[in-house]
Design a protein around this motif. Structure first.
Motif, mmCIF file in Angstrom:
data_model
loop_
_atom_site.group_PDB
_atom_site.id
_atom_site.type_symbol
_atom_site.label_atom_id
_atom_site.label_comp_id
_atom_site.label_asym_id
_atom_site.label_seq_id
_atom_site.Cartn_x
_atom_site.Cartn_y
_atom_site.Cartn_z
ATOM 1 N N GLU A 31 0.841 -1.201 0.000
ATOM 2 C CA GLU A 31 0.000 0.000 0.000
ATOM 3 C C GLU A 31 0.873 1.248 0.000
ATOM 4 O O GLU A 31 1.907 1.310 0.659
ATOM 5 N N TRP A 32 0.439 2.250 -0.767
ATOM 6 C CA TRP A 32 1.075 3.555 -0.795
ATOM 7 C C TRP A 32 0.072 4.602 -0.305
ATOM 8 O O TRP A 32 -1.136 4.468 -0.509
ATOM 9 N N VAL A 33 0.593 5.644 0.342
ATOM 10 C CA VAL A 33 -0.241 6.777 0.749
ATOM 11 C C VAL A 33 0.109 7.952 -0.151
ATOM 12 O O VAL A 33 1.268 8.393 -0.191
ATOM 13 N N LEU A 34 -0.886 8.453 -0.883
ATOM 14 C CA LEU A 34 -0.699 9.551 -1.824
ATOM 15 C C LEU A 34 -1.363 10.805 -1.273
ATOM 16 O O LEU A 34 -2.459 10.729 -0.708
ATOM 17 N N ALA A 35 -0.722 11.954 -1.454
ATOM 18 C CA ALA A 35 -1.253 13.220 -0.934
ATOM 19 C C ALA A 35 -1.487 14.202 -2.066
ATOM 20 O O ALA A 35 -0.687 14.291 -3.007
ATOM 21 N N ASN A 36 -2.593 14.930 -1.979
ATOM 22 C CA ASN A 36 -2.864 16.029 -2.903
ATOM 23 C C ASN A 36 -2.187 17.278 -2.345
ATOM 24 O O ASN A 36 -2.684 17.904 -1.413
ATOM 25 N N VAL A 37 -1.024 17.624 -2.910
ATOM 26 C CA VAL A 37 -0.254 18.782 -2.435
ATOM 27 C C VAL A 37 -0.504 20.002 -3.318
ATOM 28 O O VAL A 37 0.204 21.005 -3.192
ATOM 29 N N GLU A 60 -9.649 16.112 -2.557
ATOM 30 C CA GLU A 60 -9.492 17.553 -2.417
ATOM 31 C C GLU A 60 -8.070 17.897 -1.963
ATOM 32 O O GLU A 60 -7.352 17.041 -1.428
ATOM 33 N N PRO A 61 -7.647 19.156 -2.157
ATOM 34 C CA PRO A 61 -6.317 19.577 -1.692
ATOM 35 C C PRO A 61 -6.135 19.329 -0.202
ATOM 36 O O PRO A 61 -7.052 19.547 0.598
ATOM 37 N N GLY A 62 -4.954 18.827 0.162
ATOM 38 C CA GLY A 62 -4.647 18.565 1.564
ATOM 39 C C GLY A 62 -5.074 17.204 2.050
ATOM 40 O O GLY A 62 -4.731 16.817 3.177
ATOM 41 N N MET A 63 -5.788 16.448 1.241
ATOM 42 C CA MET A 63 -6.245 15.123 1.652
ATOM 43 C C MET A 63 -5.308 14.045 1.110
ATOM 44 O O MET A 63 -4.461 14.298 0.250
ATOM 45 N N THR A 64 -5.475 12.823 1.633
ATOM 46 C CA THR A 64 -4.649 11.698 1.203
ATOM 47 C C THR A 64 -5.529 10.561 0.697
ATOM 48 O O THR A 64 -6.703 10.453 1.059
ATOM 49 N N ALA A 65 -4.934 9.725 -0.148
ATOM 50 C CA ALA A 65 -5.619 8.540 -0.666
ATOM 51 C C ALA A 65 -4.688 7.344 -0.507
ATOM 52 O O ALA A 65 -3.465 7.472 -0.589
ATOM 53 N N HIS A 66 -5.266 6.172 -0.278
ATOM 54 C CA HIS A 66 -4.497 4.940 -0.122
ATOM 55 C C HIS A 66 -4.655 4.102 -1.388
ATOM 56 O O HIS A 66 -5.772 3.836 -1.836
ATOM 57 N N ALA A 67 -3.519 3.708 -1.949
ATOM 58 C CA ALA A 67 -3.516 2.843 -3.126
ATOM 59 C C ALA A 67 -2.944 1.496 -2.718
ATOM 60 O O ALA A 67 -1.750 1.385 -2.413
ATOM 61 N N GLY A 68 -3.777 0.462 -2.701
ATOM 62 C CA GLY A 68 -3.344 -0.860 -2.256
ATOM 63 C C GLY A 68 -3.439 -1.880 -3.375
ATOM 64 O O GLY A 68 -4.348 -1.823 -4.211
#
Length: 325
Positions: A81-87, A120-128
């Motif tokens: 799993e990776w954690v991706l952030a909207n920067v 949205e900006p500032g949020m994170t998503a998990h890609a597994g």
């Protein structure tokens, strides 16, 4: 002030920013309000607004703190799993996905594409991902690119590397193996044939600029799955330059016929694909390519892999452009 014939006067006017284009006219007037002389004209344009673009960064990776690769067993299913952030300053587009761009030859049954939700900006998503390990022991790698077809500059790389070990047989299985007949023992001692593999090496690379421009290389930008084509800077947006590449078949198997160097990440900077040759290149042979590239309007990264259709092999080749003028 009063100006006598032959004298010159300098007048400075401050113009504030405006949201709309405006035309301003000035004229000299006498104390009683009568205009005289030429009329001065100033046209004021609003500053162009640069549209905010989506951005992504990998905050956490399964490779963090791992030396070598993730330990696994033959035939095991491993979850990563990776954690991706909207920067960025805007939401991610709806067409974001993680697409497989590289895998060690023989590393099969990998997810080819995974949908990434828009956040949205500032949020994170998990890609597994759940990945089936190969039936052979060894080092196995795979790379996916997080990308958006509608925003070529958007993206990042997801890397997973595994150290697959032998399956731990039970003691009774080992004892049974020790009692094998002579033929089996001789067969087990026979040397294994070297597995054929497809591979690519960058034997030479050289950038040719037609004006301003320079290239620098960062050793930290390379690993066993990625080779750097440099970081180009000092170019004007839209300007052209040539990248010469010499690619060598350093594997043990001939390349398939009609392979091409194909963009797998980013816009390709005006060069989405370059055909290598009609015939399959044999092991040890080298081909020389010329890529005509166009500097983007803003800093960007792009990458290419050697591929035929959906099959790709060898290293991913990454090019960066910074400091666009």
């Amino acid at each position: 002030p009063e100006v006598v014939p032959g004298q010159t006067v300098d007048i400075e006017l401050e113009v504030k920013e405006t949201e709309h284009a405006s035309d301003i006219f000035y004229s000299l007037v006498t104390p009683d309000g009568q205009p005289f002389g030429e009329i001065a004209h100033v046209k004021v344009e609003p500053k162009p607004r640069v549209a905010a673009k989506p951005a992504v960064v990998v905050l956490a990776s399964p490779m963090d703190g791992v030396e070598g690769g993730i330990e696994a067993l033959q035939g095991e299913v491993k979850s990563v799993e990776w954690v991706l952030a909207n920067v960025g300053q805007v939401p991610w587009p709806e067409d974001v996905s993680a697409t497989l761009i590289y895998n060690t030859p023989g590393f099969e049954h990998l997810p080819c594409s995974v949908k990434i939700p828009s956040i949205e900006p500032g949020m994170t998503a998990h890609a597994g991902l759940s990945i089936l390990m190969p039936e052979q022991a060894g080092d196995w790698k795979a790379m996916w690119v997080v990308a958006s077809p509608s925003h070529p500059e958007f993206g990042d790389i997801l890397l997973a590397e595994f150290e697959v070990g032998d399956f731990p047989f039970m003691d009774w299985m080992l004892a049974s193996e020790a009692e094998a007949d002579t033929f089996s023992e001789i067969s087990s001692q026979a040397p294994e044939k070297e597995a054929k593999k497809l591979s690519v090496a960058v034997a030479m690379q050289q950038h040719h600029f037609f004006g301003a421009g320079e290239v620098k290389y960062d050793d930290d930008a390379e690993n066993e799955s990625l080779v750097s084509l440099g970081c180009v800077s000092g170019m004007s947006a839209g300007s052209l330059w040539i990248l010469e590449l010499a690619l060598t078949n350093d594997g043990t198997e001939a390349w398939p016929a009609d392979v091409a160097l194909t963009c797998c990440f980013g816009s390709g900077m005006g060069c989405p694909s370059v055909s290598l040759s009609g015939e399959g290149m044999k092991a040890g042979e080298t081909v020389l390519l010329q890529m005509e590239l166009t500097a983007p309007e803003m800093p960007a990264q792009t990458a290419w892999v050697v591929a035929k259709g959906e099959q790709c092999f060898g290293l991913a080749m990454m090019l960066s452009v910074n400091d666009v003028q």
